[in-house]
Design an enzyme around this catalytic site. Structure first.
Site, PDB file in Angstrom:
ATOM      1  CE  LYS A 105      15.648  11.481 -29.661  1.00  0.00           C
ATOM      2  NZ  LYS A 105      16.199  12.700 -30.181  1.00  0.00           N
TER       3      LYS A 105
ATOM      4  CE  LYS B 196      24.738  18.584 -24.859  1.00  0.00           C
ATOM      5  NZ  LYS B 196      24.157  19.371 -25.935  1.00  0.00           N
TER       6      LYS B 196
ATOM      7  CE  LYS C 202      28.112  11.583 -29.321  1.00  0.00           C
ATOM      8  NZ  LYS C 202      28.089  12.681 -30.227  1.00  0.00           N
TER       9      LYS C 202
HETATM   10  P1  ADP Z   1      25.398  15.486 -27.312  1.00  0.00           P
HETATM   11  O1  ADP Z   1      25.763  14.168 -27.933  1.00  0.00           O
HETATM   12  O2  ADP Z   1      26.052  15.683 -25.991  1.00  0.00           O
HETATM   13  O3  ADP Z   1      23.886  15.720 -27.263  1.00  0.00           O
HETATM   14  P2  ADP Z   1      25.295  17.318 -29.524  1.00  0.00           P
HETATM   15  O4  ADP Z   1      24.690  16.257 -30.391  1.00  0.00           O
HETATM   16  O5  ADP Z   1      24.429  18.445 -29.043  1.00  0.00           O
HETATM   17  O6  ADP Z   1      25.992  16.604 -28.264  1.00  0.00           O
HETATM   18  O7  ADP Z   1      26.559  17.873 -30.276  1.00  0.00           O
HETATM   19  C1  ADP Z   1      26.910  19.235 -30.449  1.00  0.00           C
HETATM   20  C2  ADP Z   1      28.209  19.261 -31.217  1.00  0.00           C
HETATM   21  O8  ADP Z   1      29.284  18.667 -30.444  1.00  0.00           O
HETATM   22  C3  ADP Z   1      28.151  18.467 -32.525  1.00  0.00           C
HETATM   23  O9  ADP Z   1      28.861  19.181 -33.537  1.00  0.00           O
HETATM   24  C4  ADP Z   1      28.851  17.168 -32.198  1.00  0.00           C
HETATM   25  O10 ADP Z   1      29.437  16.563 -33.324  1.00  0.00           O
HETATM   26  C5  ADP Z   1      29.894  17.590 -31.159  1.00  0.00           C
HETATM   27  N1  ADP Z   1      30.153  16.486 -30.223  1.00  0.00           N
HETATM   28  C6  ADP Z   1      29.284  15.988 -29.318  1.00  0.00           C
HETATM   29  N2  ADP Z   1      29.837  14.985 -28.599  1.00  0.00           N
HETATM   30  C7  ADP Z   1      31.097  14.819 -29.071  1.00  0.00           C
HETATM   31  C8  ADP Z   1      32.188  13.938 -28.739  1.00  0.00           C
HETATM   32  N3  ADP Z   1      32.081  13.045 -27.767  1.00  0.00           N
HETATM   33  N4  ADP Z   1      33.349  14.057 -29.422  1.00  0.00           N
HETATM   34  C9  ADP Z   1      33.471  14.983 -30.424  1.00  0.00           C
HETATM   35  N5  ADP Z   1      32.481  15.844 -30.779  1.00  0.00           N
HETATM   36  C10 ADP Z   1      31.312  15.774 -30.138  1.00  0.00           C
END
Ligand code: ADP
Ligand code: TRP
Length: 325
Positions: free
Chosen positions: A110, A197, A194
């Site tokens: 960040k 969001k 990847k």
């Molecule tokens: P984002 O990257 O969309 O903000 P988060 O960080 O809130 O997602 O992740 C919430 C959960 O979902 C975590 O346990 C994370 O490891 C899993 N996760 C998020 N994106 C992926 C992905 N592309 N593939 C596998 N697991 C994911």
């Protein structure tokens, strides 16, 4: 065995969240006492709109319950309904070295992204976030914490904090273990990065039909003709996503591309169909739940009560250990 995990209400959940975090959590309900919560305090480090937080929190509850979280098998609550966690976070922060937090990737990333690179403008919550996460975990004597790879370091911080507190004040906390399912391939987004969001490349679990079809049909492919054999078919994004949803069908289409004769349009159409069917039962369950918010709120209230009873016991133990009783 107690299994605990949290999910932030920071936007619509997507296939990465589903296959990486939610589905494993749903399966783990069979293996022990499952404690799952919606991390609304955590979301304050990045989301500042009250109405949005309220909406996203409800959305996560609906999504999770619709996808198979079973209130009879797990304790499911809103983090802020068990405010004891904030009290414990303070206590833990006094045994947490600054250096440990400074080394956290989530924080470093960040800061690195700031236009001016000025650490001074980052909120303290973001810096202290791993301490709150440690409190989330330690407050419930958690043994196993299923998380994605990106959270591994936070679990190491949690273990360090627990050990430090135990050394300082005597055996108080269970030292938890991360459960990271390496076999859950990172779900790619529609741009090949990847799915996340924050990259705007997601396929939402409960996306609207037309918009999601458009997103999937819009996945960019190369300009080779359908007839041309494609030896690199395993790298094709639509094939990869199809494999996540249906391994056999994904492999079948991979073979078809490899041999030649199948167009990308047909592949993407199939991907949409499979996605749409995959979540059909959850979609109707979600609609049912959305029409019965009293039930959903009841589940969260009951969850909070059960979680709070456990939390109070552990907090009392911690307070006694350090002379706050
Ligand atoms: P984002 O990257 O969309 O903000 P988060 O960080 O809130 O997602 O992740 C919430 C959960 O979902 C975590 O346990 C994370 O490891 C899993 N996760 C998020 N994106 C992926 C992905 N592309 N593939 C596998 N697991 C994911
Ligand atoms: N930090 C986690 C994430 O962003 C969410 C979370 C908060 C969590 N507290 C937790 C996960 C405790 C596991 C255990 O994905």
């Amino acid at each position: 065995m107690r299994i605990l995990t949290g999910i932030q209400p920071s936007g619509a959940l997507h296939l990465g969240n589903y296959f990486g975090a939610m589905l494993p959590a749903i399966h783990l309900q069979q293996e022990g006492e499952a404690f799952y919560f919606i991390a609304n305090y955590h979301s304050m480090t990045s989301l500042t709109d009250a109405a949005q937080r309220r909406q996203f929190t409800l959305d996560v509850a609906l999504d999770f319950l619709a996808c198979g979280l079973d209130p009879a098998r797990c304790v499911f609550w809103r983090q802020s309904d068990v405010p004891e966690v904030a009290e414990l976070a303070w206590m833990l922060s006094t045994v947490t070295p600054m250096g440990l937090l400074r080394r956290c990737h989530s924080y470093k990333d960040k800061v690195a992204k700031l236009a001016d690179g000025d650490e001074g403008s980052v909120n303290h919550g973001l810096f202290a976030y791993p301490v709150l996460m440690a409190a989330d975990i330690l407050l419930f004597d958690s043994n196993i914490v299923p998380v994605g790879r990106d959270q591994k370091q936070h679990l190491e911080v949690t273990r360090d904090i627990a050990i430090k507190f135990n050394e300082q004040y005597g055996q108080t906390f269970v030292v938890p273990e991360a459960r990271i399912r390496e076999e859950v391939a990172l779900v790619p987004g529609i741009d090949g990065q990847k799915m996340s969001k924050s990259y705007g490349n997601t396929i939402e679990i409960f996306g609207e039909e037309k918009a999601t079809r458009k997103k999937i049909m819009g996945i960019v492919m190369d300009s080779r003709t359908p007839q041309e054999p494609k030896p690199d078919a395993d790298k094709n994004l639509a094939v990869q996503l199809l494999k996540v949803l249906n391994a056999d069908l994904g492999k079948e289409f991979e073979e078809k591309l490899r041999t030649g004769g199948t167009g990308y349009g047909d592949l993407k159409k199939k991907l949409f169909e499979v996605y749409w069917e995959y979540f059909a039962p959850a979609r109707s369950k979600r609609a049912e739940l959305a029409a019965n918010l009293d039930y959903v709120n009841g589940v969260l209230d009951t969850g909070a009560e059960k979680a709070r009873a456990v939390a109070r016991g552990v907090l009392a133990r911690a307070k006694q250990a350090c002379g706050l009783d």
